[in-house]
Motif scaffolding. Sequence first.
Motif: not given
Lengths: 357, 281
Positions: A15-24, A209-218
């Motif tokens: 019942x425990x969701x650890x990854x909540x829908x990630x797009x990369x 916490x199982x989501x993407x906060x930000x994607x980008x170059x360093x």
Amino acid sequence: MASVSVEAVRKRYGALEVIHGIDIAIPDGEFVVLVGPSGCGKSTLLRMIAGLEEISGGTVRIGQRVVNQVPSKDRDIAMVFQNYALYPHMTVRENMGFSLRLRKAETEVIAERVQRAAQILSLTELLDRHPKQLSGGQRQRVAMGRAIVRNPQVFLFDEPLSNLDAKLRVQMRTEIKALHQQLKTTSIYVTHDQIEAMTMADRIVVMHDGIVEQIGTPLELYDTPANLFVAGFIGSPAINLIRGILRRDGGRCWVATEAGVDLPLNGDAAGQDGQAVVYGFRPEHLTPVENSGLLSRIEVVEPTGANTFVYAELSGAQICGVFSERRSFAAGETLHLMPQLDRVHLFDAASGRRLAA
Amino acid sequence: MAPGRLSQEATWGLIFLVPYIVLFLGLVIYPVSYGLILGANPKSYVRLWTDPVFLRTIVNTVVFLGVAVNIKLFLALLLSGFFVHERRWIRWLSVVFILPWAIPSIPTILSFRWMLNAEWGMLNSLIFRLTLEDGPNWLLDRWSGLGMICVVHIWKYLPFWTLILLAGRLAIPKDLYESADVDGASGLQKFRYVTFPSLRNLYITCTLLSTIMSLGDFNSIYLLTGGGPADSTQTLATLGIRYAFGMSEIEVGVSTVVVALPVMLPLLVLMLRRMKKGEQP
Ligand SMILES: Nc1ncnc2c1ncn2[C@@H]1O[C@H](COP(=O)(O)OP(=O)(O)OP(=O)(O)O)[C@@H](O)[C@H]1O
Ligand SMILES: [Mg+2]
């Protein structure tokens, strides 16, 4: 080589969701680093891409192919594990050639590819040893070698350097990066070390916490963090954050703190008058001025030679400044400090989101 | 401190050692040397070598050890591969599976004996009901008797060895299997290249240990066939009883055990050496 795309991927353990829908979306040949605090789901995501963990929802594509149901061995990936996972009863040579042998490659082909990988990684002398006769760094290299003989579509790394000492880590970091520049194989690299992420990545995925906060170059993450989490996670020493209320008066703009200090802003700063905000500035964007700056009292001074780290109290908060010029600072001294206004970050206090200028 | 006198510490050390020395002398040295003295009469050995029952017993013992130990450990190796899976029902099943080893031998082996009784045993009644034919005389023939002895022995001790090999499997790092998965190994190849090389040493040690322990397995034989019929299923473990109490030749009884020493001692030494050497691939 191939692109990798992760679309709305979820992972549930019961019942425990650890990854909540990630797009990369990872284009062909890119070196992507997944970074985030412990337990945020980096390894889980990587293992779903590797086929070692079932995908509970969403789609993973390698090249054009959806691989959700494809077993690991048919995904044409190679993985470097944190503890290297070298087969203890095989020599380095056998370890490196194992996957080719299972794929029924010809003996000469295996020998030649192992030889070449060993050359790239300077392992030639060690080919007949067993893993336990190797040092940590050498084992790490064998693990890399095992991955590259396969010439896979994608390399996956799960904290491959975390068992090495600091110096070796820095050295291997450079070697892996150089290897990538040579082979240009799409790579996904997991670490919890933001310096590793900054130095190695073409692009960084910050997870929390199982989501993407930000994607980008360093540099994108460093210059324009999308939220408080990314701002705090990227950069060392960490960004200084002070809470306050945004004030506007005519063309002038500032943040008033509870302690009664007015933190300066450019006139074109975003946000509304009266909004609760967090004022952020990096330690390296702080300059000592003669007067009219923010009055702060120095608590600790840490000279490192190249830079001097100064920890001071400002408006009830502890802040850090990094100064490269040789100037003597003394604990107890009061100092006028001025953040570079065009590098000040402003975040909404309630949502944590960046207030775009 | 005066020379020649023990320090207080050493005195206390000796005092604490005394019970162990007494126990060791009383329970190990005394019975073993008494046994050796009893078994020192050369006449006993002449008597043994001229007794056809003894020669048959040697053959029985070798067959019993060779068959029972190897089948038992091979099954244990396979079964440990099943119990290594992490499912709740498997965990419960493993508790049930341990039972034969955990419960006392006498009632269970006796019930085997009754089940296998040719006339009114459960097994033959069942065979009769299903086929209207009489079942075989399970325990009244040398080879089927020995076969049943092996079955009972395996049934009784399989859980123990499965548990040992299971522990061995659990000690193999999981990422080796994951790495093998990525490398493209099938289930069988994973066993061949990852599991077996890691378990090989343990497996050999278990075989040695189990051979030594099975040589002393008295219950499986004595309670099932009693060595019969006509002493045809005796092993070295039960033969001593026959001479000592059945025929009142105590010295000969002890000699049967001494006979096993030339085989046992090298096995023991080999085992202790392996254990000292530890895991070395
Ligand atoms: N088999 C499992 N059953 C239940 N929860 C699990 C399982 N494996 C992982 N988790 C949970 O999933 C979350 C993500 O774990 P994961 O191993 O991906 O973290 P991570 O980001 O790699 O952390 P670290 O940096 O410590 O390796 C954690 O909260 C963990 O407790
Ligand atoms: Mg991890």
